[in-house]
Write an enzyme that holds these catalytic residues in place. Structure first.
Site, PDB file in Angstrom:
ATOM      1  N   ALA A   1       6.689   0.451   9.828  1.00  0.00           N
ATOM      2  CA  ALA A   1       7.896   0.948  10.479  1.00  0.00           C
ATOM      3  C   ALA A   1       8.287   0.133  11.701  1.00  0.00           C
ATOM      4  O   ALA A   1       9.456   0.096  12.073  1.00  0.00           O
ATOM      5  CB  ALA A   1       7.699   2.408  10.880  1.00  0.00           C
TER       6      ALA A   1
ATOM      7  N   ASP B   1       2.087   1.723   1.424  1.00  0.00           N
ATOM      8  CA  ASP B   1       1.077   1.136   2.293  1.00  0.00           C
ATOM      9  C   ASP B   1      -0.197   1.974   2.369  1.00  0.00           C
ATOM     10  O   ASP B   1      -1.306   1.432   2.458  1.00  0.00           O
ATOM     11  CB  ASP B   1       1.631   0.833   3.688  1.00  0.00           C
ATOM     12  CG  ASP B   1       2.353   2.011   4.332  1.00  0.00           C
ATOM     13  OD1 ASP B   1       2.264   3.147   3.821  1.00  0.00           O
ATOM     14  OD2 ASP B   1       3.036   1.784   5.356  1.00  0.00           O
ATOM     15  N   THR B   2      -0.062   3.298   2.305  1.00  0.00           N
ATOM     16  CA  THR B   2      -1.267   4.126   2.324  1.00  0.00           C
ATOM     17  C   THR B   2      -2.097   3.932   1.067  1.00  0.00           C
ATOM     18  O   THR B   2      -3.332   3.889   1.123  1.00  0.00           O
ATOM     19  CB  THR B   2      -0.911   5.614   2.485  1.00  0.00           C
ATOM     20  OG1 THR B   2      -0.099   5.782   3.636  1.00  0.00           O
ATOM     21  CG2 THR B   2      -2.166   6.460   2.630  1.00  0.00           C
TER      22      THR B   2
END
Length: 483
Positions: A10, A234-235
């Site tokens: 982000a 991304d996680t």
């Protein structure tokens, strides 16, 4: 062969090259750039063209450094989407998930389909910015014109290769996939007046997306690139890059958000998991990421932004070590902390409203945030054990937050569990591992995790008995309060 992870969060993005040398994964950052949403006429937008341009800049830099032939994988955040017309053009700028347009949408949707029914279908937690609610608020005329609805990393891959896919780990976060059919839920699509064919075909991590079409970027000297499908959330990449072994471990992906959970072979859907808002996001190789979404380092970023003195994050930790801890309980998962006008004032206002000591100094503010993150982590671990019947002895903390030794120790003390911190670059590591599996350079995720343990220093934190007893008393005193 070299592999390049495009890892965009982000607040920043980067390109990281990775190769196996002498039995270890060696990583080299090639290019870094800023990211962030901007507000235009009251709406928050991402600059998607900026992201694409920076990817190309990074690949050109890779060519300058001698990387002539590479694979590439792209991961970003979840839920935000791009609408593309018949000619492959974007229909509008990409709205950011922190935009306010969906603040009341869960209640609107729930009047048509109950939350219990949605949860039983999808197994996904209720967050106001889930794609389901964003699409509900989207302009009908734009949805009608959209040939493709793609999440951000899929769109970036489409720009590079011309091939449109829906990568499954990220798609699951939309709260629109049915865990039984493993496809988009027909009732939820009907609610949005969207057709299934508007979402490109599914792709699994470990597939090849296609070659980079260099002719789309004339005048730029780029390496020969094969773009791979990796865990584009991304996680999901971070969990793939977590060095867990055995069964009795959980993970905490600590960055802008804190994602705490377990890797499960099947979804966990119950009244209790619905009540406590746990989610079943899809992972690599058919697994599920059964986890809790918890506020993360975003809060400290915002605290830093609104203080008159500019502290580094390391200095916040130093200041927090100087003050008394556990002086207040703050529900950092309250929506009021999602995107307040001033995070410092919001924390102070919460403490005043709940008749608790108000943190004033930088150290007191940092300690308040770290203490309450540790408490929420500990409660989440207990909830995980209750909901899954699995004993959790070890918590792997990965991501940027793994570098915060104070928070790691607080989490060990509060939870009574051993903490293993690292690697801090888990998302890029997981991205690279899936490229290596797709290229048949390594054979399995297990082999990849063995490679991680051989390649990166991991730090352990054991709970201090006195602290654990003190926090147990605090937990018993507060356990009736909703976290």
């Amino acid at each position: 062969m070299a592999h390049i992870a495009v890892d965009i969060g982000a607040s920043s993005g980067r390109l990281v090259a990775g190769e196996i040398k002498d039995g270890k994964l060696v990583m080299n950052e090639i290019h870094r750039f800023a990211n962030g949403f901007r507000e235009v006429d009251g709406t928050c937008y991402w600059d998607i063209e900026h992201l694409l341009n920076e990817i190309i800049k990074g690949l050109a830099e890779a060519k300058k450094r001698g990387y002539d032939s590479v694979t590439v994988g792209i991961d970003t955040w979840a839920v935000d989407y791009v609408l593309v017309d018949e000619n492959g053009n974007r229909l509008q700028d990409v709205v950011a998930y922190r935009d306010s347009r969906t603040e009341q949408t869960i209640s609107k949707v729930s009047r048509q389909i109950s939350q219990k029914e949605i949860y039983e279908k999808t197994g996904i937690q209720f967050l106001s910015f889930n794609t389901l609610y964003q699409l509900y608020e989207e302009k009908r005329e734009l949805l009608t014109q959209a040939r493709h609805i793609m999440l951000v990393p899929d769109y970036l891959g489409y720009c590079l290769t011309g091939r449109a896919v829906t990568e499954v780990t990220n798609a699951s976060t939309m709260q629109m996939l049915n865990v039984q059919t493993r496809d988009f839920d027909e009732e939820l699509l009907a609610l949005l007046s969207i057709e299934r064919h508007q979402f490109p075909p599914f792709a699994e991590p470990g597939e090849e997306l296609g070659p980079l079409l260099a002719e789309r970027f004339p005048g730029i000297d780029l390496p020969d690139c094969r773009v791979m499908v990796i865990a584009s959330h991304d996680t999901a990449s971070a969990i793939a890059g977590t060095p867990g072994e055995g069964e009795n471990w959980a993970y905490l992906s600590s960055g802008t958000w804190s994602l705490l959970g377990i890797e499960s072979p099947k979804p966990v859907i119950s009244d209790l998991s619905l009540q406590d808002n746990y989610t079943n996001e899809w992972g690599v190789f058919g697994t599920y990421r059964f986890l809790k979404n918890i506020m993360g380092m975003w809060i400290m970023q915002e605290v830093r932004r609104h203080l008159t003195v500019d502290y580094t994050f390391a200095e916040f930790v130093d200041e927090a070590r100087k003050v008394k801890h556990f002086r207040q309980f703050v529900d950092l998962n309250d929506d009021r902390f999602l995107n307040p006008a001033n995070m410092v004032e919001e924390i102070k206002a919460y403490c005043r409203e709940t008749n608790q000591p108000v943190p004033e100094t930088a150290g007191e503010l940092a300690a308040c945030v770290y203490d309450n993150l540790a408490i929420i982590y500990a409660i989440a671990i207990r909830d995980l054990e209750e909901m899954t019947g699995r004993r959790i002895d070890r918590l792997h903390i990965v991501g940027g937050g793994a570098n915060n030794g104070l928070l790691n120790q607080l989490t060990a003390d509060v939870s009574g569990r051993t903490i293993q911190a690292g690697p801090s670059e888990a998302t890029a590591v997981g991205n690279l591992l899936m490229q290596m599996i797709a290229s048949k350079e390594i054979s399995s995720l297990q082999e990849g995790r063995e490679l991680i343990r051989a390649s990166f220093p991991l730090q352990s934190f054991s709970p201090e008995e006195k602290a654990a007893q003190r926090i147990e008393q605090f937990y018993q005193h507060r356990k009736g309060e909703k976290v």
